[in-house]
Scaffold this active site. Structure first.
Site, PDB file in Angstrom:
ATOM      1  N   HIS A 137     -38.753 -13.521  56.439  1.00  0.00           N
ATOM      2  CA  HIS A 137     -37.476 -12.801  56.288  1.00  0.00           C
ATOM      3  C   HIS A 137     -36.566 -13.065  57.491  1.00  0.00           C
ATOM      4  CE1 HIS A 137     -39.744  -9.613  53.718  1.00  0.00           C
ATOM      5  NE2 HIS A 137     -38.968 -10.311  52.897  1.00  0.00           N
TER       6      HIS A 137
ATOM      7  N   LYS B  64     -41.876  -2.151  42.151  1.00  0.00           N
ATOM      8  CA  LYS B  64     -42.947  -2.223  43.158  1.00  0.00           C
ATOM      9  C   LYS B  64     -43.291  -0.844  43.689  1.00  0.00           C
ATOM     10  CE  LYS B  64     -41.948  -6.848  44.997  1.00  0.00           C
ATOM     11  NZ  LYS B  64     -41.343  -7.576  46.121  1.00  0.00           N
TER      12      LYS B  64
ATOM     13  N   ARG C 143     -39.295 -19.620  48.574  1.00  0.00           N
ATOM     14  CA  ARG C 143     -40.525 -20.231  49.089  1.00  0.00           C
ATOM     15  C   ARG C 143     -41.082 -21.261  48.128  1.00  0.00           C
ATOM     16  NH1 ARG C 143     -42.918 -14.363  49.726  1.00  0.00           N
ATOM     17  NH2 ARG C 143     -41.919 -14.475  47.702  1.00  0.00           N
TER      18      ARG C 143
ATOM     19  N   SER D 128     -44.492 -10.028  51.885  1.00  0.00           N
ATOM     20  CA  SER D 128     -44.784  -8.643  52.277  1.00  0.00           C
ATOM     21  C   SER D 128     -46.008  -8.132  51.539  1.00  0.00           C
ATOM     22  CB  SER D 128     -43.584  -7.748  51.960  1.00  0.00           C
ATOM     23  OG  SER D 128     -42.469  -8.136  52.705  1.00  0.00           O
TER      24      SER D 128
HETATM   25  O1  PNS Z   1     -38.049  -8.075  48.409  1.00  0.00           O
HETATM   26  P1  PNS Z   1     -37.974  -7.942  46.906  1.00  0.00           P
HETATM   27  O2  PNS Z   1     -38.801  -6.778  46.408  1.00  0.00           O
HETATM   28  O3  PNS Z   1     -38.316  -9.223  46.203  1.00  0.00           O
HETATM   29  O4  PNS Z   1     -36.440  -7.609  46.588  1.00  0.00           O
HETATM   30  C1  PNS Z   1     -36.009  -7.470  45.264  1.00  0.00           C
HETATM   31  C2  PNS Z   1     -34.653  -6.772  45.187  1.00  0.00           C
HETATM   32  C3  PNS Z   1     -34.711  -5.416  45.889  1.00  0.00           C
HETATM   33  C4  PNS Z   1     -33.597  -7.634  45.852  1.00  0.00           C
HETATM   34  C5  PNS Z   1     -34.372  -6.597  43.682  1.00  0.00           C
HETATM   35  O5  PNS Z   1     -35.338  -5.759  43.135  1.00  0.00           O
HETATM   36  C6  PNS Z   1     -32.982  -6.048  43.402  1.00  0.00           C
HETATM   37  O6  PNS Z   1     -32.018  -6.791  43.397  1.00  0.00           O
HETATM   38  N1  PNS Z   1     -32.874  -4.722  43.195  1.00  0.00           N
HETATM   39  C7  PNS Z   1     -31.603  -4.080  42.922  1.00  0.00           C
HETATM   40  C8  PNS Z   1     -31.534  -3.511  41.513  1.00  0.00           C
HETATM   41  C9  PNS Z   1     -30.409  -4.128  40.721  1.00  0.00           C
HETATM   42  O7  PNS Z   1     -29.268  -4.150  41.128  1.00  0.00           O
HETATM   43  N2  PNS Z   1     -30.771  -4.654  39.511  1.00  0.00           N
HETATM   44  C10 PNS Z   1     -29.849  -5.224  38.551  1.00  0.00           C
HETATM   45  C11 PNS Z   1     -29.386  -6.661  38.798  1.00  0.00           C
HETATM   46  S1  PNS Z   1     -30.618  -7.883  38.979  1.00  0.00           S
END
Ligand code: PNS
Length: 164
Positions: free
Chosen positions: A18, A42, A96, A133
């Protein structure tokens, strides 16, 4: 034209991968918001306030991350609502592997469709390509040493909070 980018994630906890992506984003955009977002898919290990605290300290302790990076959180709605609120037109995510491409692609299209927010992918150093993570959480919970994969502040935190 906005030159603000948002780097969203669960950061549960922040890893060296990150930080690599945050460093690269900070070298491209004038302002970078590292945004701790609740991921409904999650089960979180750390509360959002703790994730933000560790991120903030890790960024402060990284001499290669400049001062145009701020840490914020968002749990009240869509990620793109935060982007609209702060005037950001770009999300930055780390890639990745092909698995990440498959996971991220529908979100790229949804965020573009919802609010015209584009996504830029940055590749971290290959040394970070197997870090995540979720693996850090698993290794730490089974008593393994995660200090090669997370900033020192996170390794110390996980050591200190590990059940004895
Ligand atoms: O580190 P992560 O868990 O891979 O991050 C994922 C994250 C938080 C970026 C993703 O879950 C997200 O974009 N959440 C926001 C919810 C949202 O706006 N959803 C609708 C459009 S995709």
């Amino acid at each position: 034209m906005s030159n603000i980018a948002v780097v969203p994630g669960s950061f549960d906890p922040v890893t060296l991968g990150h930080l690599d992506v945050i460093r690269r984003a900070a070298a491209i955009f004038e302002e970078v918001h590292v945004l701790v977002v609740h991921n409904p898919g999650k089960h979180a290990m750390l509360p959002i306030a703790e994730r933000m605290n560790l991120l903030q300290k890790a960024i402060e302790e990284d001499p290669e991350i400049p001062s145009n990076v701020i840490v914020a959180s968002w749990s009240m709605g869509l990620l793109v609502d935060y982007c609209t609120e702060v005037g950001a037109k770009v999300l930055v995510k780390g890639l990745r592997s092909q698995i990440d491409v498959a996971y991220e692609s529908p979100m790229v299209l949804m965020n573009r469709s919802l609010a015209g927010v584009e996504t830029v992918f940055l590749l971290p150093e290959p040394a970070h390509s197997y870090e995540s993570s979720s693996l850090v959480r698993q290794v730490a919970s089974l008593g393994g040493d995660v200090s090669d994969y997370v900033p020192a502040v996170v390794a110390n935190y996980l050591n200190a909070t590990r059940p004895k």
